[in-house]
Structure formats: structure tokens, C-alpha cells
Design a protein around this motif. Structure first.
Motif, PDB file in Angstrom:
ATOM      1  N   SER A  67       1.930   8.280   3.489  1.00  0.00           N
ATOM      2  CA  SER A  67       2.166   7.105   2.642  1.00  0.00           C
ATOM      3  C   SER A  67       3.402   6.343   3.099  1.00  0.00           C
ATOM      4  CB  SER A  67       2.329   7.531   1.181  1.00  0.00           C
ATOM      5  OG  SER A  67       1.160   8.185   0.716  1.00  0.00           O
ATOM      6  N   PHE A  79      -4.702   4.038   3.784  1.00  0.00           N
ATOM      7  CA  PHE A  79      -4.470   4.091   2.336  1.00  0.00           C
ATOM      8  C   PHE A  79      -5.610   4.816   1.636  1.00  0.00           C
ATOM      9  CE2 PHE A  79      -5.588   1.931  -1.695  1.00  0.00           C
ATOM     10  CZ  PHE A  79      -4.472   2.229  -2.462  1.00  0.00           C
ATOM     11  N   LEU A 121       0.837  -1.204   0.000  1.00  0.00           N
ATOM     12  CA  LEU A 121       0.000   0.000   0.000  1.00  0.00           C
ATOM     13  C   LEU A 121       0.869   1.251   0.000  1.00  0.00           C
ATOM     14  CD1 LEU A 121      -2.630  -1.209   2.620  1.00  0.00           C
ATOM     15  CD2 LEU A 121      -3.148  -0.678   0.240  1.00  0.00           C
TER      16      LEU A 121
END
Length: 341
Positions: A290, A306, A218
């Protein structure tokens, strides 16, 4: 059992293609996984359709219920809520997002709601990858990993009205190889629901898709897309002589007209100063979030975080993509004119 066999072979082929670790095979793997997700969701939906139709028949029998019967009217409302109109059923059968919402809106699926949003995200990405001939491997590879994880859990959690006890199909036995699951049924037969769980666990293990692995995938996917976005923003800035800064680019791409009838309208007086959803600070926060996904040790939390970044990121990618496409077309036209075409 035949439906499970098709799902198993499809996942096996997606696994085989993904192991090439390139764009050519990765795009095919993504297509297989997207179809596997949709068909798995539809199998669960069709099981719910059976119950919804039964409730619809009961609601029809209560159509002439006395309006003054408070208890009866409450019962009718409860039954109506569990039925499904023809219009809604068509939406579920034709639209992926509606299918996801319907299946995840039923009781007893056993999957966290974070799965639903991420299925929609990966389906959108699959559409984009399918229609574009050039896809970056650092974006595609993690997308395949994530979609594989989601598909395995969908197959594991499918809802069926009845289970089948039958011999394990030869093609499925070949997939397991020397890791055939143990069964207590005579003749090596197995319950289809048990076999589905065994297959899902087999694929998750063989692809190394534990919670940490999914969190890393992810993170990699988002960071790669943010890298693409950064390059596109630079391209837009450099296409406007003598070049504009990042803040101005973000103002421009987020407020540029979309509809033709708006092209000739004068921009608002505060065009360059009004607030926009995404700023340079927002991009920095997205990169930090992220990268931080790699440290999340639970897949459900990672999927939630995510989606929180991907959804606004996708909304920015769309107008930036339009600008880049226009720039590419203008460059191609200039080149064609130079060549006298």
C-alpha cells in the motif's frame, strides 16, 4: 445533451462537497459519485441493449435453421452470443456488479479492465459509508478522490448509438466559466461526445487528478483502512481476558462460525494451528504494498495493485467487523445494566 447536463451538474456538486474535506460533506459527495457512476454505466449499457435486441431478433429468425447446415449453425451461435436474454438484462439493470461486468465486457469501451474491479470496490465502500454514521475522514477523502477519477473516465468513454449536436446548456457553460471549450459548430453548438470529453478533462484538471495523484489517493485509502483494521484487531485481543496475541486473534476471527447452527459445534482440534488466509506476515506485506503505491506513476497499474490488496483486505474486514460489533454491544449492555436500564 440533457443526460450529459445532469452528469455534469452531479459531478460539479460532488466536487463542491468534496472540497469541504470533511466527513459530513464527503459522504454526500460519495453518494453523488456512486450514482453518477451507475447512471453513466447504464447509459452505455442501454446503447448496447439496442444492438443486443437486434441480434436477438436475428436469432429468432434463425430458430428453424437446418441442424445439418454447419455454416448456418455457426452463424446462429455467433448471433446468439451477441444477444441478451431477459433474465440477464434484468440482472444488469438491478445489480451494480453485473452492470459493470456487462459494460466492460463490450468491445470499444476504451477503459482498462482495472477500472471494473475498482468501481465494484468503491461501490461496496459507498454502501458501507452510507449505512454507517461514523466514517473516518482519512479513509473517506481518498475514496472520494478515486471515485471522482473513475467517474470522469466513465463519462469520457460513454458509448452512444447517436450523438447530439446542440447548444451547450447554460448550467454546463456556468461550470466551465472562462474555460469554455472551443467549438467549430455554428452558434456555439457542440457534439455531445466532444462535450463529454471536455467536461471529463475539466473536472480531472480542476481536482488535480492526474496519474500520480490517483496513486497517492489509492495508497492513502488502503493505509487508512489497514490502520482501522489494526485498531480493531487490538480491540478484539483486549476483549478476551487476559488478552491474546495477534496471531491468535487472526486465527479466531477467520475461523469463527458465521451461521447460528454452527455456534454450538466443537472447534476442530487444529483450530489454533491450521493455516488461515491472512497472517501477520500478510498484513506486513499489505502495508508495504500500500505504501509502495505512492511510487507508481501509472493510474492503471496503481488500480491493479490497489485491487490486489483491497479484495483480500475486505474479506478480512468483514469477520473482524462482526467481532467488534459484538464487543460494542456487550459493552453497551453492561453499561445499561449498571445504570439499571
Amino acid at each position: 445533451m440533457s443526460e450529459l447536463e445532469r452528469a455534469a451538474v452531479q459531478l460539479w456538486e460532488a466536487k463542491r462537497l468534496a472540497e469541504y474535506d470533511d466527513v459530513v460533506h464527503g459522504r454526500l459527495a460519495l453518494l453523488l459519485l456512486d450514482n453518477a457512476a451507475e447512471t453513466s454505466l447504464m447509459r452505455s449499457a442501454k446503447s448496447s441493449f439496442i444492438y443486443a435486441e437486434a441480434y436477438g431478433n436475428m436469432a429468432y429468425l434463425l430458430r428453424d435453421l437446418d441442424p445439418d447446415d454447419a455454416e448456418g449453425q455457426q452463424l446462429k451461435r455467433d448471433i446468439d452470443a451477441k444477444s441478451l436474454s431477459k433474465r440477464r438484462r434484468k440482472q444488469v439493470e438491478r445489480n451494480f456488479d453485473d452492470l459493470v461486468d456487462y459494460v466492460f465486457g463490450r468491445d470499444g469501451l476504451g477503459l482498462e479492465p482495472e477500472f471494473a474491479e475498482c468501481l465494484k470496490i468503491l461501490h461496496r465502500y459507498r454502501n458501507a459509508a452510507y449505512h454507517r454514521d461514523s466514517v473516518r475522514p482519512d479513509v473517506l477523502g481518498p475514496a472520494v478522490q478515486i471515485y471522482f477519477f473513475l467517474c470522469c473516465h466513465l463519462v469520457r468513454s460513454e458509448r452512444h448509438v447517436v450523438h447530439e449536436i446542440a447548444a451547450i446548456p447554460p448550467s454546463v457553460a456556468e461550470i466551465f466559466g472562462d474555460r469554455m471549450p472551443v467549438t467549430t459548430w455554428p452558434g456555439g453548438a457542440m457534439d455531445s461526445a466532444d462535450l463529454a470529453r471536455e467536461l471529463a478533462d475539466f473536472f480531472l484538471t480542476s481536482r488535480g487528478l492526474d496519474h500520480v495523484g490517483v496513486a497517492v489517493a489509492l495508497s492513502d485509502h488502503l493505509l487508512a483502512r489497514l490502520g482501522d483494521l489494526d485498531r480493531d484487531l487490538v480491540k478484539v485481543a483486549e476483549s478476551i481476558p487476559p488478552g491474546i496475541n495477534r496471531r491468535a486473534v487472526l486465527q479466531l476471527v477467520q475461523q469463527a462460525p458465521v451461521d447460528r447452527e454452527d455456534y454450538d459445534k466443537d472447534p476442530p482440534a487444529d483450530f489454533w494451528t491450521r493455516s488461515v488466509p491472512v497472517t501477520e506476515e500478510t498484513l506486513t506485506q499489505w502495508r508495504s504494498a500500500s505504501a509502495g503505491l505512492r511510487g507508481v506513476d501509472g493510474a492503471y497499474q496503481a488500480l491493479r495493485e490497489f485491487a490486489a490488496v483491497e479484495q483480500p483486505l475486505e474479506r478480512l474486514e468483514e469477520p473482524v467487523g462482526r467481532f467488534v460489533l459484538s464487543i460494542d454491544r456487550a459493552e453497551q449492555q453492561a453499561f445499561d445494566d449498571w445504570r439499571g436500564r
